[in-house]
Design an enzyme around this catalytic site. Sequence first.
Site, PDB file in Angstrom:
ATOM      1  N   TYR A 150      -9.779  17.390  21.756  1.00  0.00           N
ATOM      2  CA  TYR A 150      -8.744  16.558  21.561  1.00  0.00           C
ATOM      3  C   TYR A 150      -8.839  15.938  20.106  1.00  0.00           C
ATOM      4  O   TYR A 150      -7.861  15.790  19.302  1.00  0.00           O
ATOM      5  CB  TYR A 150      -7.976  15.586  22.600  1.00  0.00           C
ATOM      6  CG  TYR A 150      -7.449  16.319  23.711  1.00  0.00           C
ATOM      7  CD1 TYR A 150      -5.984  16.559  23.338  1.00  0.00           C
ATOM      8  CD2 TYR A 150      -8.161  16.799  24.940  1.00  0.00           C
ATOM      9  CE1 TYR A 150      -5.410  17.563  24.463  1.00  0.00           C
ATOM     10  CE2 TYR A 150      -7.516  17.463  25.716  1.00  0.00           C
ATOM     11  CZ  TYR A 150      -6.058  17.790  25.804  1.00  0.00           C
ATOM     12  OH  TYR A 150      -5.456  18.432  26.585  1.00  0.00           O
TER      13      TYR A 150
ATOM     14  N   GLU B 164       0.682  -1.260   0.138  1.00  0.00           N
ATOM     15  CA  GLU B 164       0.034  -0.161   0.042  1.00  0.00           C
ATOM     16  C   GLU B 164       1.006   1.386  -0.132  1.00  0.00           C
ATOM     17  O   GLU B 164       0.532   2.163   0.717  1.00  0.00           O
ATOM     18  CB  GLU B 164      -1.033   0.091   1.204  1.00  0.00           C
ATOM     19  CG  GLU B 164      -2.086  -1.166   1.085  1.00  0.00           C
ATOM     20  CD  GLU B 164      -3.073  -1.368   2.184  1.00  0.00           C
ATOM     21  OE1 GLU B 164      -4.167  -1.547   1.937  1.00  0.00           O
ATOM     22  OE2 GLU B 164      -2.527  -1.025   3.458  1.00  0.00           O
TER      23      GLU B 164
END
Length: 210
Positions: free
Chosen positions: A119, A73
Site C-alpha cells: 500500500y 507556503e
Amino acid sequence: MTEAQTRLLLVELAGSLFARGFSVGSAGNISVRLDDGYLITPTNSSLGRLDPARLSRLDRAFMHVSGDKPSKEVFMHRAVYTARPDAGAVVHLHSTMATAVACLPDVDAANPIPPLTPYFVMRVGRSMPIIAYYRPGDPAMEPAIHAAARDARAVLLANHGPVVSGKTLTDAVYAAEELEEAAKLFLLLRGAAPRLLTATQVDDLLATFA
C-alpha cells in the site's frame, strides 16, 4: 464535485487528520485544484478548525482572489502542481513519524523509506526523495520541490515534514496517511533486516494500480 462540495470535503478531511494527530496547532496546509484555480487552507489556521467559506481561493496563476489570506507556503503547492499536471491536491503535514525520518542523517536521501508494504508503493509510488533543509516559508525551496516532484508523488522536507500529492483530494490524504504508517514501520524496523518487496513486485503493483 462542485466547489461547495470540495470545500466541505477539504474541511472534513483536514479535521480528521488533525483529530488523529497528523497535524498540531496551525501546522500543515492542504490545497485542491479547481477548474479555474485552487483552494488552499488559510495562513496560521488549524486543520481542525477550518471554515469552508473562509478557505483561500486562488486563480490559475496562484494569486489570491477571495477568502482569508492563503498559507505562506503557496509556493510549495505551486511547485507540485506545475511539476505534476496529474496532481489534483497537495497535502503538507508535520506528521510525527514521517518528520522523524526527515530528520535522520543516515538514510538514503533519494529514497529513505524502502518498499515495505504494497500500500505504500500503491499510494506513494516508487520513490520519495528528501529535499535539503530550507527555513519554513522560504520560497527558495520551490525549485527543489518542483524538480523532485516531477518524478515523485511525495517528498520529505528535511527536518520539516512531508508534501504529498494525489489525483484527487481523497487520494492525497490517503497517501499522506499511508506515508505516516510506512514511516512508523521503517522506524520500528531500523536495525533489523526486514523482507522488502522485490523490484518485480513493485513493478507489478505500479502497473496494476497506476
